[in-house]
Design a protein around this motif. Structure first.
Motif, PDB file in Angstrom:
ATOM      1  N   THR A   1       5.735-111.031   1.127  1.00 46.22           N
ATOM      2  CA  THR A   1       6.069-111.715   2.382  1.00 46.22           C
ATOM      3  C   THR A   1       5.871-113.226   2.303  1.00 46.22           C
ATOM      4  OG1 THR A   1       3.833-111.177   3.145  1.00 46.22           O
ATOM      5  CG2 THR A   1       5.602-109.718   3.831  1.00 46.22           C
ATOM      6  N   GLN A   2       4.806-113.665   1.636  1.00 47.00           N
ATOM      7  CA  GLN A   2       4.572-115.106   1.524  1.00 47.00           C
ATOM      8  C   GLN A   2       5.698-115.782   0.748  1.00 47.00           C
ATOM      9  OE1 GLN A   2       2.143-116.640   3.173  1.00 47.00           O
ATOM     10  NE2 GLN A   2       3.112-118.553   2.549  1.00 47.00           N
ATOM     11  N   GLY A   3       6.172-115.112  -0.293  1.00 49.64           N
ATOM     12  CA  GLY A   3       7.304-115.643  -1.058  1.00 49.64           C
ATOM     13  C   GLY A   3       8.572-115.716  -0.221  1.00 49.64           C
ATOM     14  N   LEU A   4       8.763-114.740   0.669  1.00 55.95           N
ATOM     15  CA  LEU A   4       9.947-114.753   1.542  1.00 55.95           C
ATOM     16  C   LEU A   4       9.910-115.955   2.484  1.00 55.95           C
ATOM     17  CD1 LEU A   4      10.229-110.956   2.450  1.00 55.95           C
ATOM     18  CD2 LEU A   4      11.877-112.280   1.129  1.00 55.95           C
ATOM     19  N   VAL A   5       8.742-116.248   3.036  1.00 54.70           N
ATOM     20  CA  VAL A   5       8.613-117.407   3.927  1.00 54.70           C
ATOM     21  C   VAL A   5       8.929-118.685   3.164  1.00 54.70           C
ATOM     22  CG1 VAL A   5       7.008-118.750   5.333  1.00 54.70           C
ATOM     23  CG2 VAL A   5       6.925-116.260   5.401  1.00 54.70           C
ATOM     24  N   GLN A   6       8.363-118.810   1.973  1.00 51.73           N
ATOM     25  CA  GLN A   6       8.624-120.014   1.170  1.00 51.73           C
ATOM     26  C   GLN A   6      10.102-120.134   0.815  1.00 51.73           C
ATOM     27  OE1 GLN A   6       5.037-119.091  -1.587  1.00 51.73           O
ATOM     28  NE2 GLN A   6       5.438-121.265  -1.890  1.00 51.73           N
ATOM     29  N   LEU A   7      10.702-119.000   0.457  1.00 46.68           N
ATOM     30  CA  LEU A   7      12.124-119.030   0.098  1.00 46.68           C
ATOM     31  C   LEU A   7      12.979-119.440   1.287  1.00 46.68           C
ATOM     32  CD1 LEU A   7      14.428-118.394  -1.892  1.00 46.68           C
ATOM     33  CD2 LEU A   7      14.395-116.040  -1.044  1.00 46.68           C
TER      34      LEU A   7
ATOM     35  N   MET B   1      16.464-123.628   3.667  1.00 46.02           N
ATOM     36  CA  MET B   1      16.848-124.428   4.832  1.00 46.02           C
ATOM     37  C   MET B   1      16.627-125.922   4.580  1.00 46.02           C
ATOM     38  SD  MET B   1      15.676-122.101   8.082  1.00 46.02           S
ATOM     39  CE  MET B   1      16.748-122.947   9.228  1.00 46.02           C
ATOM     40  N   ASP B   2      15.555-126.252   3.854  1.00 43.46           N
ATOM     41  CA  ASP B   2      15.306-127.663   3.538  1.00 43.46           C
ATOM     42  C   ASP B   2      16.334-128.208   2.556  1.00 43.46           C
ATOM     43  OD1 ASP B   2      13.102-127.715   5.175  1.00 43.46           O
ATOM     44  OD2 ASP B   2      11.664-127.331   3.589  1.00 43.46           O
ATOM     45  N   ALA B   3      16.659-127.381   1.549  1.00 42.10           N
ATOM     46  CA  ALA B   3      17.545-127.860   0.477  1.00 42.10           C
ATOM     47  C   ALA B   3      19.003-127.921   0.914  1.00 42.10           C
ATOM     48  CB  ALA B   3      17.401-126.957  -0.751  1.00 42.10           C
ATOM     49  N   PHE B   4      19.433-126.964   1.759  1.00 41.75           N
ATOM     50  CA  PHE B   4      20.860-126.844   2.067  1.00 41.75           C
ATOM     51  C   PHE B   4      21.192-127.103   3.529  1.00 41.75           C
ATOM     52  CE2 PHE B   4      20.213-123.872  -1.567  1.00 41.75           C
ATOM     53  CZ  PHE B   4      20.920-124.610  -2.499  1.00 41.75           C
ATOM     54  N   GLY B   5      20.223-127.617   4.290  1.00 43.69           N
ATOM     55  CA  GLY B   5      20.505-127.936   5.691  1.00 43.69           C
ATOM     56  C   GLY B   5      21.465-129.094   5.811  1.00 43.69           C
ATOM     57  N   PRO B   6      21.968-129.358   7.028  1.00 42.11           N
ATOM     58  CA  PRO B   6      22.911-130.476   7.215  1.00 42.11           C
ATOM     59  C   PRO B   6      22.260-131.806   6.865  1.00 42.11           C
ATOM     60  CG  PRO B   6      22.178-129.586   9.326  1.00 42.11           C
ATOM     61  CD  PRO B   6      21.692-128.649   8.275  1.00 42.11           C
TER      62      PRO B   6
ATOM     63  N   CYS C   1      21.961-122.085   3.608  1.00 38.89           N
ATOM     64  CA  CYS C   1      21.090-122.499   4.707  1.00 38.89           C
ATOM     65  C   CYS C   1      20.997-121.392   5.761  1.00 38.89           C
ATOM     66  CB  CYS C   1      21.628-123.784   5.334  1.00 38.89           C
ATOM     67  SG  CYS C   1      20.679-124.367   6.738  1.00 38.89           S
ATOM     68  N   LYS C   2      22.123-120.782   6.068  1.00 42.49           N
ATOM     69  CA  LYS C   2      22.136-119.678   7.037  1.00 42.49           C
ATOM     70  C   LYS C   2      21.315-118.501   6.526  1.00 42.49           C
ATOM     71  CE  LYS C   2      25.300-116.592   9.491  1.00 42.49           C
ATOM     72  NZ  LYS C   2      26.716-116.133   9.618  1.00 42.49           N
ATOM     73  N   LEU C   3      21.405-118.231   5.238  1.00 43.83           N
ATOM     74  CA  LEU C   3      20.613-117.142   4.642  1.00 43.83           C
ATOM     75  C   LEU C   3      19.118-117.412   4.803  1.00 43.83           C
ATOM     76  CD1 LEU C   3      20.313-114.592   2.877  1.00 43.83           C
ATOM     77  CD2 LEU C   3      20.482-116.075   0.866  1.00 43.83           C
ATOM     78  N   GLY C   4      18.697-118.666   4.582  1.00 42.41           N
ATOM     79  CA  GLY C   4      17.288-119.011   4.769  1.00 42.41           C
ATOM     80  C   GLY C   4      16.826-118.714   6.186  1.00 42.41           C
TER      81      GLY C   4
ATOM     82  N   ASN D   1      19.633-129.133  13.374  1.00 44.58           N
ATOM     83  CA  ASN D   1      20.350-128.092  14.124  1.00 44.58           C
ATOM     84  C   ASN D   1      19.977-126.696  13.638  1.00 44.58           C
ATOM     85  OD1 ASN D   1      21.737-130.179  15.408  1.00 44.58           O
ATOM     86  ND2 ASN D   1      23.319-130.215  13.843  1.00 44.58           N
ATOM     87  N   HIS D   2      19.837-126.537  12.315  1.00 39.80           N
ATOM     88  CA  HIS D   2      19.556-125.213  11.764  1.00 39.80           C
ATOM     89  C   HIS D   2      18.178-124.721  12.181  1.00 39.80           C
ATOM     90  CE1 HIS D   2      18.328-128.403   9.152  1.00 39.80           C
ATOM     91  NE2 HIS D   2      17.778-127.642   8.231  1.00 39.80           N
ATOM     92  N   TYR D   3      17.212-125.637  12.294  1.00 36.51           N
ATOM     93  CA  TYR D   3      15.878-125.229  12.751  1.00 36.51           C
ATOM     94  C   TYR D   3      15.880-124.925  14.251  1.00 36.51           C
ATOM     95  CZ  TYR D   3      14.093-126.645   8.226  1.00 36.51           C
ATOM     96  OH  TYR D   3      13.852-126.732   6.878  1.00 36.51           O
ATOM     97  N   LEU D   4      16.672-125.670  15.006  1.00 36.32           N
ATOM     98  CA  LEU D   4      16.785-125.383  16.441  1.00 36.32           C
ATOM     99  C   LEU D   4      17.411-124.012  16.672  1.00 36.32           C
ATOM    100  CD1 LEU D   4      17.943-128.885  17.739  1.00 36.32           C
ATOM    101  CD2 LEU D   4      15.769-127.760  18.224  1.00 36.32           C
TER     102      LEU D   4
END
Length: 1261
Positions: free
Chosen positions: A369-375, A380-385, A409-412, A447-450
């Motif tokens: 689970t911790q790895g999933l959160v990091q992933l 989202m950080d790498a591929f966000g707008p 980004c959507k997958l994250g 936007n993706h975090y919102l």
């Protein structure tokens, strides 16, 4: 006495059992001593002491002790300590046994294991020692011959590996046995082959023992086998779930049991990697090279668990990041190419594997689970707008994820949302990190975090209430956040405010502070927050409205609302907020603007606040209204402007104030009219009288403003004193105040529009000095709903009673043009931002309804009044009304495809059909779509058949663009799609216009359709032949033509690049697959004489492409971009040919003679000729800028020939017979050119000397 060190107990044994004692008594004695647990070790030592290994009798006695003690220890009758002592003694003496005895002893173990007599497995510790001693023997009799100890050991291992499941408990014992790499590989392969016969519960112990064994080698083989086993189990489990209707008893493997076993196996592997870093490096290397075969939910979970080890964390996430993006790119490439779809069936989706891993993690996979959160946050950080120019975002949150980066980004976000729902321990961390990013990432879009935060609120509101303190901390930063972030955050948190008193109170305190912030954005954030609160806290008695549905449903919030949170108590709360908002009316224009834009939505959702809102607007409007009826203009412009030095700023957005007042007044009148209140209380009557009072006064003011604006002349506005930049805000939509439909009122409206039009033309001229005059309409404040109604009335209303009145509007071409232009402007705004100005601009359902209405009107107008009739527009060098309608249709289709992709069929179904057209079949959406495609095809054909004089290039270009958009809705497998391709090919062949934009659009349409039907390489060849025919050879010109669209040579070259992309991708995929097959079973050999389908396809694609390029390099292309682009494509072609040769040389040999012949005999000689042609015709400056293009081609050819030579040597086939000797290009000097250049230089020097000679004489004097 000779044995001075022998204990007395041993001497007693000698006395009791003399050397010639019988075997039976010896066995009985050992058994009795062992069962009693008394001095059995001393007894066995004594026996060994008295049995010398060199004598036959001694060695036999020793063997007898071994043969008896091994079953005795396995019987379970002995105490654990006693059995351990016996085995320890036997291990110490094993090396003294002769070869035959060791062979018999090893055979005893093998037989016992095969028949399952090794119950407790205590004596198995002795087996590795026996095998080690056996391997040291030089010769042993085996059958009729002899074998060395090593060979005998191999036979035993082979026999063991073919035994039953009882063997697998002793796999780890081979750690102590000296095994060669070949023996270890054989052992591991046999174990992994038998693993499927084991019960599920026996898998984790075996995995553990295999990992221990991997310390000796074969790490990759062990990992491959374990991952392949669980991948196969997952596939079987998924198939069983798809079948459905399976009882639990019928399922081969219970899902929860399989997941728990997988989790245990992952723990074992991670523990082994912590101890053996070579194992970790091998795992990551294998995943990187063969991620297609490695990919499954189990391997993803294993990777995420390994990421908890610090030294692997960065590598794992980079690996997953690359695999995810590569998977999305591969999927996109396959979806866009029918050729690849036919060649490769199905696609392995990394995204689906990761989401399956999230789903599987609910079975106690806490280490994942911790790895999933990091992933999730990593993606989202790498591929966000990313921020665009000047910090502006380049993509809105409402857009659909189309590119691989957007999909990643959507997958994250999906990983984090699902993880938040399933795992309670990580909820706090996810929420905290999301809120932290909203606060800290002020320079880039969030936007993706919102969106993620809004989804979390909707899915688990009560869980969020437990962490309300974190949300309150975020509220403290509101005044420092960008306005878009504040709007998204407050909109997302609205459902919580209705059930959390502390959260609401905290927000109000923050907003009140922000209202007096020194930062403009802080005050705008306060207005945004207060307006949102007013919209969502309804006052008792507010009128129900279908438009008042909340954007976020709160049905999941099951909580008893405190008595303070009811509709009646909200009134005081809302009035208090309104009093705070009134202070904004004395602040900057931007703050007032937000207030005016928000009042209408507040009124619509909270109608009981009408009195306060309307009085606020009324008092504000009166500040700028000129009450003297004789004075012109009717508004005071001076207070609206603030001058600061030479700069002039807008103080009051008067146009927005008037627009807001009109919209609110009209809505209120409509709602009161539809409500029809009957006899009510006296209080209600008093309120109604009060409302009617200010409503009638407002109506009077607005009518007076309209009447006096009509009378006003330009001089009345004193434009000399007011900067033109400020005028723009006053001319937006002053004529919207009149909504009645009598002829006189329409005449007034036209007079008002004429004033507006004249003023706007002056503004355009003044702002466009020194530039070409712009025909772009300023941003209009008219709403999308009004424009939709206006267009319907102007073009489709045939009611007799309104015919005369409407003729006033219809007679003005400028007004019609203005209406359509504003409609196009609003659709453009909707496409870019997802919403429009004015009422219902945020309501997606009503916005789509307006789009449908406008589509119907614009389609009718375009199909019923041909653009040929409208000559006026063409004389003025502006788009005719029909062209504007067509542009509007294109923007509507594009917007619908982007914002409402599932509603395209619904949009088309609302479009009206002209009377002469047949009704479309009431069948599928494809038939409906194709019906309208035929309408636009007919319009384009009419354009093309009219001749050069009547041909309108812009209209034809728009029609092609519309056909391109609509054709995307057709299924490639449908008959309509084939008809579309056939029609497009026919048009391309018959078209002879020289309009480059139209030709490029038509060719783009052809290629985009063709690539979804079959490979476009044959079409490319035909087009290249036509270009060759049109432009002629480098030396001579041909005149035969097939296609006549030749202005798009760059487009043809871009399609060459696309085909090369596919070929390169296929070679890389095949290389990876071959490496996977070799490292796997090693049995993936192709049948002799049968070529792999992918290799065959690559050969054919490259062959046709080489022929097409051969045509182009012989063509006298125009010097410039086309020539340089072709050189780059040639360079890339030779690079891919080199890659193919390397693949054949290293991975898998097959016949390349066809491609080698085409490239060597045909293309390469012509390449050198084309290079010479390019050097001659390119200007020196251009040649200098593109200096790398030609050397890259030459280098590519030489590299290709180099690897071809090595392949010829390896395959014993002379492939170089097809290659001609390359032209030497080093220091090639053209003597004639050199002499001419030197002569020209001498002449110029002589002229210069003659010119400067008199000046030099003067200086000497």
């Amino acid at each position: 006495k000779q044995t001075g060190t022998v204990p007395k107990s041993c001497l007693l044994v000698y006395e009791k059992f003399p050397p010639l004692l019988s075997a039976l008594k010896l066995i009985t004695g050992i058994t009795n001593y062992a069962l009693k647990g008394k001095k059995v070790g001393a007894m066995i030592k004594g026996i060994f002491k008295g049995s010398t290994p060199s004598s036959t009798e001694g060695s036999n006695r020793r063997l007898l002790v071994y043969q008896h003690c091994i079953p005795l220890c396995e019987s379970g009758d002995l105490q654990t300590e006693v059995a351990a002592d016996i085995i320890g003694l036997l291990m110490l003496e094993t090396h003294t046994l002769p070869g035959p005895s060791l062979a018999k002893l090893a055979s005893l173990f093998v037989e016992a294991i095969k028949v399952g007599k090794m119950g407790s497995g205590k004596s198995l510790e002795l087996f590795p020692t026996v095998l080690t001693a056996l391997s040291a023997c030089e010769a042993l009799s085996y059958g009729k011959g002899e074998l060395s100890g090593e060979e005998y050991k191999k036979q035993l291992i082979n026999s063991l590996c073919s035994s039953s499941q009882y063997f697998f408990v002793s796999v780890s014992d081979f750690r102590d046995v000296p095994l060669s790499l070949e023996e270890l590989q054989f052992l591991v392969e046999k174990v992994l082959r038998m693993i499927t016969k084991l019960d599920l519960q026996e898998i984790p112990p075996l995995v553990y023992q295999l990992l221990l064994l991997s310390a000796k080698g074969c790490k990759k083989q062990v990992l491959d086998g374990i991952i392949s086993y669980f991948k196969e189990q997952d596939v079987r489990q998924e198939e069983e779930q798809k079948q459905g209707d399976l009882d639990l008893e019928v399922q081969s493997i219970p899902q929860d049991q399989l997941r728990h076993v997988e989790g245990t196996a992952i723990l074992h592997i991670v523990f082994a990697i912590r101890l053996d870093h070579d194992l970790g490096r091998e795992f990551l290397k294998s995943f990187k090279v063969m991620y297609n075969s490695y990919l499954c939910p189990f391997s993803v979970a294993l990777l995420l668990s390994v990421a908890r080890i610090q030294r692997y964390e960065e590598q794992v996430f980079d690996l997953l990041k690359g695999a995810i993006v590569r998977s999305f790119k591969d999927e996109q490439l396959q979806l866009a190419s029918k050729f690849l779809q036919d060649l490769l069936h199905g696609h392995c989706s990394v995204a689906q594997m990761i989401l399956d891993t999230v789903k599987n993690s609910m079975f106690g996979w806490d280490h994942v689970t911790q790895g999933l959160v990091q992933l999730g946050f990593f993606l989202m950080d790498a591929f966000g707008p990313k921020p665009g120019p000047f910090g502006k975002t380049t993509e809105g949150s409402a857009t659909i994820a189309r590119t691989p980066t957007q999909q990643a980004c959507k997958l994250g976000g999906q990983v984090l949302l699902q993880g938040f729902k399933m795992h309670e321990p990580i909820r706090g961390e996810i929420l905290e990190q999301v809120l932290n990013r909203l606060v800290t990432k002020t320079a880039s879009p969030v936007n993706h975090y919102l969106d993620l935060f809004a989804d979390i609120v909707v899915s688990a509101p009560m869980i969020l209430l437990e962490s309300s303190s974190k949300v309150m901390e975020t509220f403290d930063h509101l005044s420092y956040l960008p306005l878009a972030t504040v709007q998204g955050l407050l909109k997302a948190v609205q459902p919580l405010l209705k059930v959390s008193m502390s959260l609401k109170d905290s927000l109000i305190l923050v907003l009140r502070k922000a209202m007096f912030s020194s930062q403009l954005d802080g005050r705008k954030s306060a207005v945004t927050g207060f307006l949102l609160l007013l919209k969502n806290f309804k006052v008792l008695g507010s009128l129900a409205s279908s438009q008042c549905s909340q954007a976020v449903s709160t049905s999941q919030i099951q909580v008893d609302v405190h008595s303070r949170y009811n509709s009646a108590a909200n009134e005081a709360f809302c009035l208090e907020i309104l009093s705070s908002l009134r202070r904004c009316l004395s602040q900057q224009a931007d703050v007032r603007l937000m207030l005016y834009e928000g009042f209408y939505d507040v009124l619509r959702r909270n109608s009981q606040l009408a009195s306060s809102i309307m009085q606020t607007l009324f008092s504000q409007l009166k500040r700028y209204y000129e009450p003297e009826q004789d004075l012109l203009p009717p508004v005071k412009l001076e207070p609206c402007i603030t001058a600061l030095g030479d700069q002039v700023y807008l103080q009051e957005p008067l146009a927005h104030l008037v627009s807001c007042t009109v919209h609110c007044l009209l809505w209120l009148q409509n709602m009161r009219r539809t409500a029809n209140p009957k006899d009510g209380d006296s209080d209600d009557d008093e309120e109604e009288e009060e409302e009617e009072g200010y409503q009638s006064e407002l109506q009077t003011i607005l009518e007076s403003m309209t009447r006096r604006m009509i009378k006003s002349e330009l001089e009345d506005f004193e434009l000399v004193c007011i900067k033109d930049r400020s005028i723009r805000f006053f001319i937006s939509s002053p004529f919207t105040v009149n909504s009645r439909s009598t002829k006189s009122h329409f005449e007034e409206l036209m007079e008002l529009f004429n004033r507006y039009h004249k003023l706007s033309e002056i503004l355009k001229e003044k702002s466009g000095k020194g530039r070409v005059p712009s025909h772009k309409t300023p941003r209009s404040l008219l709403s999308l709903g009004f424009i939709s109604t206006l267009l319907t009335v102007l073009f489709r209303d045939s009611t007799q009673s309104r015919e005369e009145a409407l003729s006033v509007l219809r007679s003005s071409g400028e007004f019609l043009r203005y209406a359509v232009t504003v409609a196009v402007q609003k659709i453009q705004q909707l496409e870019e931002t997802g919403n429009t100005d004015g009422p219902d601009g945020q309501n997606t359902d009503r916005t789509f309804r307006f789009l449908c209405d406008m589509t119907s009107v614009l389609m009718w107008r375009y199909t019923n009044i041909p653009s040929v009739v409208e000559d006026a527009g063409r004389k003025e060098k502006r788009s005719s009304l029909s062209l504007l309608c067509l542009e509007g249709l294109l923007k509507i289709f594009t917007t619908c495809q982007q914002r409402y992709p599932d509603k395209m069929a619904q949009l088309l179904s609302t479009m009206d059909i002209s009377e002469e057209d047949a009704e479309p079949d009431n069948g599928s959406a494809t038939e409906m779509n194709f019906f309208y495609i035929r309408q636009f095809q007919r319009a384009l054909f009419t354009q093309l058949s009219g001749g050069d004089e009547e041909f309108n290039g812009k209209e034809a270009q728009l029609l092609v663009s519309i056909l391109s958009v609509l054709s995307r809705q057709l299924k490639p497998s449908s008959q309509q799609f084939v008809q579309m391709i056939t029609w497009t090919v026919k048009i391309c062949k018959e078209t002879s216009f020289e309009d480059s934009a139209f030709s490029k659009g038509l060719l783009s349409l052809l290629f985009n359709l063709h690539v979804l039907y079959k490979s476009p390489v044959s079409l490319l060849l035909e087009l290249c032949q036509d270009i060759h025919s049109q432009l002629g050879d480098i030396d001579q010109v041909h005149t035969q033509l097939h296609y006549t669209v030749f202005r798009a040579q760059l487009l043809v070259l871009s399609q060459v690049d696309r085909v090369l992309d596919e070929v390169d991708w296929l070679i890389a995929r095949k290389k990876s697959q071959t490496a996977s097959d070799k490292s796997g079973s090693g049995e993936a050999t192709q049948t002799t004489g049968q070529q792999d389908p992918i290799e065959k396809a690559v050969t054919l694609q490259l062959g046709t492409l080489l022929t097409a390029l051969n045509e182009l390099v012989q063509t006298a292309l125009l010097p410039g971009t086309c020539t340089i682009t072709l050189l780059r494509e040639l360079s890339r072609t030779y690079t891919i040919l080199t890659t193919l040769v390397k693949y054949v040389r290293i991975c898998k040999p097959y016949d390349l003679s066809m491609n080698v012949k085409l490239s060597g005999s045909h293309l390469t000689p012509q390449c050198y000729s084309f290079i010479t042609y390019a050097q001659v015709h390119l200007s020196p400056a251009k040649l200098l800028r593109e200096t790398k293009a030609i050397p890259n081609v030459v280098f590519g050819i030489e590299q290709y020939e180099k690897y071809l030579i090595t392949l010829s040597k390896k395959s014993k086939v002379n492939l170089m017979q097809y290659m001609k000797l390359s032209t030497s290009r080093d220091f090639r000097i053209n003597a004639a050119s050199l002499d001419a250049a030197m002569q020209e230089q001498d002449d110029s020097q002589e002229d210069a000397e003659e010119t400067h000679e008199p000046k030099q004489k003067k200086r000497k004097q």
